[in-house]
Structure formats: C-alpha cells, structure tokens
Design a protein around this motif. Structure first.
Motif, PDB file in Angstrom:
ATOM      1  N   THR A  53     -17.337   7.673   0.670  1.00 43.02           N
ATOM      2  CA  THR A  53     -17.818   6.630  -0.251  1.00 43.02           C
ATOM      3  C   THR A  53     -18.727   5.669   0.512  1.00 43.02           C
ATOM      4  OG1 THR A  53     -15.988   5.141   0.220  1.00 43.02           O
ATOM      5  CG2 THR A  53     -15.700   6.656  -1.643  1.00 43.02           C
ATOM      6  N   SER A  55     -19.053   2.371   0.079  1.00 39.72           N
ATOM      7  CA  SER A  55     -18.471   1.069   0.442  1.00 39.72           C
ATOM      8  C   SER A  55     -17.705   1.132   1.772  1.00 39.72           C
ATOM      9  CB  SER A  55     -17.599   0.524  -0.689  1.00 39.72           C
ATOM     10  OG  SER A  55     -16.878   1.555  -1.277  1.00 39.72           O
ATOM     11  N   ASP A  75     -24.555   5.857 -10.157  1.00 42.32           N
ATOM     12  CA  ASP A  75     -23.377   5.229  -9.529  1.00 42.32           C
ATOM     13  C   ASP A  75     -23.661   4.780  -8.092  1.00 42.32           C
ATOM     14  OD1 ASP A  75     -21.854   5.487 -11.781  1.00 42.32           O
ATOM     15  OD2 ASP A  75     -20.813   7.305 -11.125  1.00 42.32           O
ATOM     16  N   CYS A  79     -23.708   0.825  -6.995  1.00 37.98           N
ATOM     17  CA  CYS A  79     -22.784   0.381  -5.935  1.00 37.98           C
ATOM     18  C   CYS A  79     -23.567  -0.323  -4.825  1.00 37.98           C
ATOM     19  CB  CYS A  79     -22.027   1.601  -5.408  1.00 37.98           C
ATOM     20  SG  CYS A  79     -21.047   1.263  -3.944  1.00 37.98           S
ATOM     21  N   ARG A  82     -25.010  -3.774  -5.913  1.00 39.77           N
ATOM     22  CA  ARG A  82     -23.925  -4.773  -5.994  1.00 39.77           C
ATOM     23  C   ARG A  82     -23.504  -5.233  -4.599  1.00 39.77           C
ATOM     24  NH1 ARG A  82     -23.005  -7.221 -10.980  1.00 39.77           N
ATOM     25  NH2 ARG A  82     -23.045  -5.668 -12.611  1.00 39.77           N
TER      26      ARG A  82
END
Ligand code: NAD
Length: 344
Positions: A53, A55, A75, A79, A82
C-alpha cells in the motif's frame, strides 16, 4: 536536491519508469508499491523499501509515479493527493469521467499537482510538426491515419473497444495539443473486420468538431495487414496557406518509449519546482479522456455525442458520489468546461 519518488505499479510500464528514474539527474527512487508484494520486492531489489500500500511508504516521499492498471488509477491518485503527494500518472487518467472530474476537484482542494504522462507529446518529430502548423495558420482539418496489426495476446484481444480505449487516447491527446483547442462533438463508427483476431472492435472512424470549427478525423485499425503506419500514425493539417504533414517518424528517428517518458518525467519535475501548471495536468487531460469515452458512446449508440452533455452527466454523477469536500469544489465550478479550462 533530488526529489524522492514512490513508484506504484511494478508491471511492464513500472519497469520502464524505474529506468527513467535511474537515468534522471533530478529524481531518486524512494520506494516501490504493488498489490503483488513479490513484484514490488523484485522491483525494489533491496535498494529501497517496498510495500503493498502507498500509505505504508509515503513518509519522506516528494511525489508518486502511478503505473498501475487503469482501474486502480482513481484510488491510488486519491490516496496520494490526500497525503499531499503530487502524482504523475500513466494514461488513461481514470476508467470513467466522474472519477476524472473528482480527481480534478481533489487536486484543486489539496493544492497538489496531478498530471498524466502523455508520453507521445514528447516525440521529437511532433514538436517540428506543430511548428509547421503554427507557421501555416488556422487549421481547417486535421487527420490521423493509423494502421497496424500487432498480436498482443492478453487483455487487449478480449476487451470491447481495444483500439479506442487503449490506443486512441494518444492520437486524441495529440490532436488537442496540435490544435491548441478543445473538442465539442464527436461521431464515431467502430467495427471489427471479418479477419480480426480481437473480440472487440479493432477498427474505428471518428470525426471530432473542435471549438474553433476545425474537424479532426481519426481513421484507424489495429488488425491491418500489409500496410503499417508508424505507431504515431500518419498526420495531415490542412490550412489556407498549405498542408503540413508528419508520418509520425515512420523511417525514424522515432523517439523510444524510454526517451519520451524520461522527457515527461523531466517536465513534471520542472512543473513541481516552478509551480507552473503543465499542459497535461488533470483538468486539461479530462478532455483527452472525454474524447475517448464520447467516441465509445457514439460508437455504441450510433449517434453523435456532445462533449458538454457527457461532461454534465459525469459532473452530476461525481457530485453524487464524491465526499462532501470534493463535491463542494465540483459544485463551485461555473460550468464543467469552465471548471476544467479556467479554474484548473
Ligand atoms: N504510455 C504508454 O505508451 C503506455 C504503454 C503501455 C502501458 N501504459 C499504461 O501503463 C499502465 C500500466 O500498464 P502495464 O502494461 O505496466 O500493466 P501491468 O499489468 O504490466 O502492470 C500493472 C501493475 O499494477 C499493479 N497493481 C494493480 N492494482 C494495483 C493497486 N491497487 N495498487 C498497487 N499496484 C497495483 C499490478 O499488480 C501490476 O503489477 C496502464 O495504465 C497502461 O495503460 C502506457
């Protein structure tokens, strides 16, 4: 100082992007991400961290290169934005227009750059062709003839509109670049010749009207035998003062994929450093995606499609689906076209 990039998507294009990052004097690799951990680990080669991922490895990164499959672009980009990380994404921007409009609004909301790497804009011969066109003056008609017969195997041979969805974006985006103008209407006839080895339509004839009144015609096939244009296609721009032509560098020296994505990376880094908005930023690139999706709609219904109608429907769907902060930005656009061309 070098900017630290996280590569998301360690497939075929991911490998090309790793080479472009390695060759860049401005960028260093921070981490590699792929849903498939083994692919991420292979690409990271013990040099940098890897994860499944974004993050998990975003700390300390300066931007993201998104080379995932089209269905994942929304997506991954949402992500990253953000997290405050600018994104250089592979084409197509997203799989549909509501998602594309949402990402434009999110880029605006977060003040974070999202640009699509339209690598074919960086073909050396294209710049020379555009110079010829500008010297001749107003274009009445622009044409692309694209004929190739590649045997890809895999997903392209089973999808519904392989030529329009996977290839035509390059030519359509190039037409916007050459005309310095935006599309308003399209009629497209897509079909599959009897000998085609694709399940979906491998051939198409599309005619676009641009805001200036110029017409852009795209006549193309991916199952042509015995006559190959270059991968860029064969181009003509007709003006009152004469006709400019470009064979897309059929005889060379065509730019390699590595050269064009390296140039695209350099342009993105320059935009990040200068704060200037690049021509392939998300707001503008929505119009290239709209050309593709409106052509598919026209081919499916047999009717011409007005780009503003498609944008209005997409805007309503995006407002309904987006989180409140993104929906508020979308609602604040005076019109979708003005939001894309003036705000962004
Ligand atoms: N500019 C060009 O000329 C050009 C050429 C080929 C492909 N492309 C584009 O590049 C993109 C990638 O194409 P490809 O051929 O490398 O595909 P690919 O299938 O080889 O690689 C895609 C990778 O993305 C990974 N992935 C999928 N979903 C993910 C997610 N949610 N998070 C992290 N990783 C995820 C997959 O596991 C895979 O490793 C596509 O958008 C394609 O249209 C551009």
């Amino acid at each position: 100082m070098s900017l630290r990039a996280v590569l998301v998507g360690a497939g075929a294009m991911g490998a090309q992007w790793l080479d472009a990052v390695a060759a860049s004097p401005d960028v260093e690799l921070a981490a590699v991400v792929d849903l498939d951990g083994a692919a991420a680990a292979r690409a990271a080669r013990d040099r940098v961290p890897w994860a499944t991922t974004l993050s998990a490895v975003a700390d300390g990164a300066d931007f993201v290169i998104d080379a995932t499959v089209p269905a994942a672009h929304f997506d991954i980009t949402a992500c990253a934005l953000r997290l405050g990380l600018p994104v250089l994404g592979e084409k197509p921007l997203t799989s549909n227009l509501p998602q594309a409009l949402s990402l434009a609004a999110l880029s605006e909301l977060t003040g974070t750059l999202f640009a699509v790497s339209q690598s074919r804009r960086f073909e050396l011969g294209l710049a020379a062709f555009k110079k010829q066109i500008v010297a001749l003056g107003t274009v009445g008609s622009l044409t692309t003839e694209f004929y190739r017969g590649p045997r890809f195997g895999g997903f392209r041979e089973t999808m519904e509109h392989p030529l329009l969805l996977d290839m035509a974006i390059h030519a359509f985006d190039t037409a916007r670049f050459l005309l310095d103008d935006e599309p308003v209407r399209v009629y497209c006839d897509a079909y599959n010749p009897p000998w085609s080895w694709y399940a979906g339509d491998a051939s198409a004839n599309a005619v676009f009207r641009f805001a200036s009144g110029a017409r852009y015609s795209y006549t193309a096939s991916w199952c042509s035998t015995g006559y190959d244009t270059s991968w860029n296609g064969n181009w003509h721009a007709h003006t009152a003062a004469g006709t400019a032509s470009w064979d897309g560098d059929l005889a060379g020296p065509a730019s390699s994929l590595q050269e064009t994505i390296s140039a695209s990376l350099a342009a993105f880094v320059a935009a990040l450093r200068s704060g200037q908005r690049p021509p392939t930023r998300v707001h503008r690139n929505v119009l290239s995606l709209a050309m593709v999706l409106c052509a598919v709609e026209s081919a499916s219904t047999g009717q011409p499609v007005l780009v503003d109608d498609a944008l209005a429907a997409a805007h309503a769907a995006a407002v309904a689906a987006a989180p409140p902060d993104v929906a508020a930005v979308l609602r604040g656009w005076p019109s979708v076209r003005a939001g894309l061309l003036e705000t962004g």
